[in-house]
Design a protein around this motif. Sequence first.
Motif, short mmCIF file in Angstrom:
data_model
loop_
_atom_site.label_atom_id
_atom_site.label_comp_id
_atom_site.label_asym_id
_atom_site.label_seq_id
_atom_site.Cartn_x
_atom_site.Cartn_y
_atom_site.Cartn_z
N LEU A 1 -52.87 -37.12 23.57
CA LEU A 1 -51.93 -37.42 22.67
C LEU A 1 -52.29 -36.65 21.34
O LEU A 1 -51.47 -36.28 20.60
N SER A 2 -53.64 -36.20 21.19
CA SER A 2 -53.93 -35.21 20.04
C SER A 2 -53.56 -33.95 20.20
O SER A 2 -53.23 -33.14 19.24
N LEU A 3 -53.72 -33.67 21.35
CA LEU A 3 -53.55 -32.04 21.93
C LEU A 3 -52.07 -31.82 21.58
O LEU A 3 -51.55 -30.59 21.31
N PHE A 4 -51.30 -32.76 21.98
CA PHE A 4 -49.76 -32.78 22.21
C PHE A 4 -49.06 -32.06 20.64
O PHE A 4 -48.47 -30.90 20.59
N VAL B 1 -35.69 -36.94 23.01
CA VAL B 1 -36.12 -37.97 24.08
C VAL B 1 -37.43 -37.48 24.60
O VAL B 1 -38.55 -38.52 24.91
N ALA B 2 -37.72 -36.15 24.83
CA ALA B 2 -38.76 -35.57 25.53
C ALA B 2 -39.95 -35.87 24.48
O ALA B 2 -41.16 -36.14 25.02
N TYR B 3 -39.55 -35.69 23.55
CA TYR B 3 -40.67 -35.71 22.20
C TYR B 3 -41.28 -37.10 22.18
O TYR B 3 -42.37 -37.52 22.27
N VAL B 4 -40.18 -38.03 22.00
CA VAL B 4 -40.73 -39.35 21.87
C VAL B 4 -41.37 -39.94 23.00
O VAL B 4 -42.19 -40.91 23.05
N GLY B 5 -40.66 -39.62 24.17
CA GLY B 5 -41.02 -40.25 25.45
C GLY B 5 -42.51 -39.74 25.84
O GLY B 5 -43.40 -40.63 26.05
N THR B 6 -42.96 -38.29 25.41
CA THR B 6 -44.36 -37.97 25.67
C THR B 6 -45.14 -38.60 24.87
O THR B 6 -46.28 -38.96 25.16
N SER B 7 -44.76 -38.68 23.31
CA SER B 7 -45.69 -39.50 22.48
C SER B 7 -46.10 -40.96 22.72
O SER B 7 -47.18 -41.26 22.63
N THR B 8 -45.11 -41.40 23.46
CA THR B 8 -45.20 -42.88 23.56
C THR B 8 -45.96 -43.13 24.79
O THR B 8 -46.83 -44.05 24.94
N PHE B 9 -45.65 -42.37 25.85
CA PHE B 9 -46.29 -42.31 27.11
C PHE B 9 -47.45 -41.58 27.61
O PHE B 9 -47.98 -42.11 28.91
N ILE B 10 -47.66 -40.54 26.82
CA ILE B 10 -48.60 -39.72 27.79
C ILE B 10 -50.07 -40.29 27.80
O ILE B 10 -50.63 -40.28 28.76
#
Length: 411
Positions: free
Chosen positions: A254-257, A226-235
């Motif tokens: 989004l690229s640095l993540f 959830v943390a990974y997908v949530g960050t990728s989706t909303f950062i």
Amino acid sequence: MSTSSHRTRRRLGLWALTVTHAANDFYTGAVAALLPFFVLQADYSYAAIAGITLAATALSSVAQPVFGYLSDRYGMRWMSLAGLLAAGTGIALSGIVADSYAAVWIVMAVSGIGVAAYHPAATVEARELGGGTSGSMSLFSVGGNFGVALAPSAVILVIGTFGLSGTGFLIIPALVLGLVFAMVSGKHLFSRTAPTERASATSRPSVPDDWKAFLWLTVVLATWSVAYVGTSTFIALYSIERFSVSTGFASIALSLFPAAGAAGTLAGGWLADRFGRLRIIRTGYLLAAVSTIAIVLAPSPTVVIVATAVLGASLFLPFAVQITLSHSYLPNRIGVASGVTLGLTLSFGGLVSPLLGSVADQSSVQTVFLILAGLLVAGFALSFVLKERRSTPAENAERPDPAVELERANG
């Protein structure tokens, strides 16, 4: 085949898998990178783009364990190549059919199934070629990080030049690297002999599967997902909403993540082989929780970028480590363990994503990151239920992998 030639083939095979992993996960990163463009150019709501994330992951949640079972039972190495091509095809079509939300949902689902087909077979192969160490699994895993990291820049270049309909050009990595992989693998790619059938009696696991421990690991991985997908989706959307920055600037985070995640993946595998897997898992979750809180409290978009980079490194610190730990819990079901670890748990984040999208619509994207921070704290706490297990031949120093030891003796 001489020992030197055997060692070279193994290394070449592992690098080839790493490259295809980069191409495969490029399409996972492309989903997140395309979302702001669907919002800005196709007028999709936050809930709608969260639904796209669901489309790319929902069927994968069921498909990857199934593909893992097939990999254990029949080998089916060709699933890696077929999955890569399907993942690329789905993303390539997404912008072309953007006028129809239903069509976008379907092609994103096709891409997700392709990603699901790739991972179990490729992970089993990487484990064989790398001797089952966390370090070799980290090398394979980091290919995925690089692929995800490259996706935002490629998407911005393509969409900025051709608009959403230009997504067709994004199939190029799948076609080119798929061809390279097929050339390196040759006839071996279409071998139907299952790995467990090829293994000698001395290299087969002699311990039972520990399903209870694997279940606890799956629960911990669900918080990671959830943390990974949530960050990728909303950062990117978070920076745009809170600081009114441009899409290009927001995509930096989004690229640095995943780029920072690549460094974290390599470091995690190296550290786990020296200091133990559980220490690295717990450290990663704790640092990730702190980093997420820093994103919530960030006073400027620059701080968001820095905090996101730290989050990427810390969140991926235990990534490959968790894969090898899952293999130790299910030594007789490596493909299934890989399918669940890489698929079902990751897809769980996609299933939750629409709920996060609803929260963002009704409250703010900042609230979403508060929820992610809480989940990471829960993951850190639950990690103390996990136990170490070094009873598989590839991991136990007293019962090493014969091929690896032969190479060491002659290297």
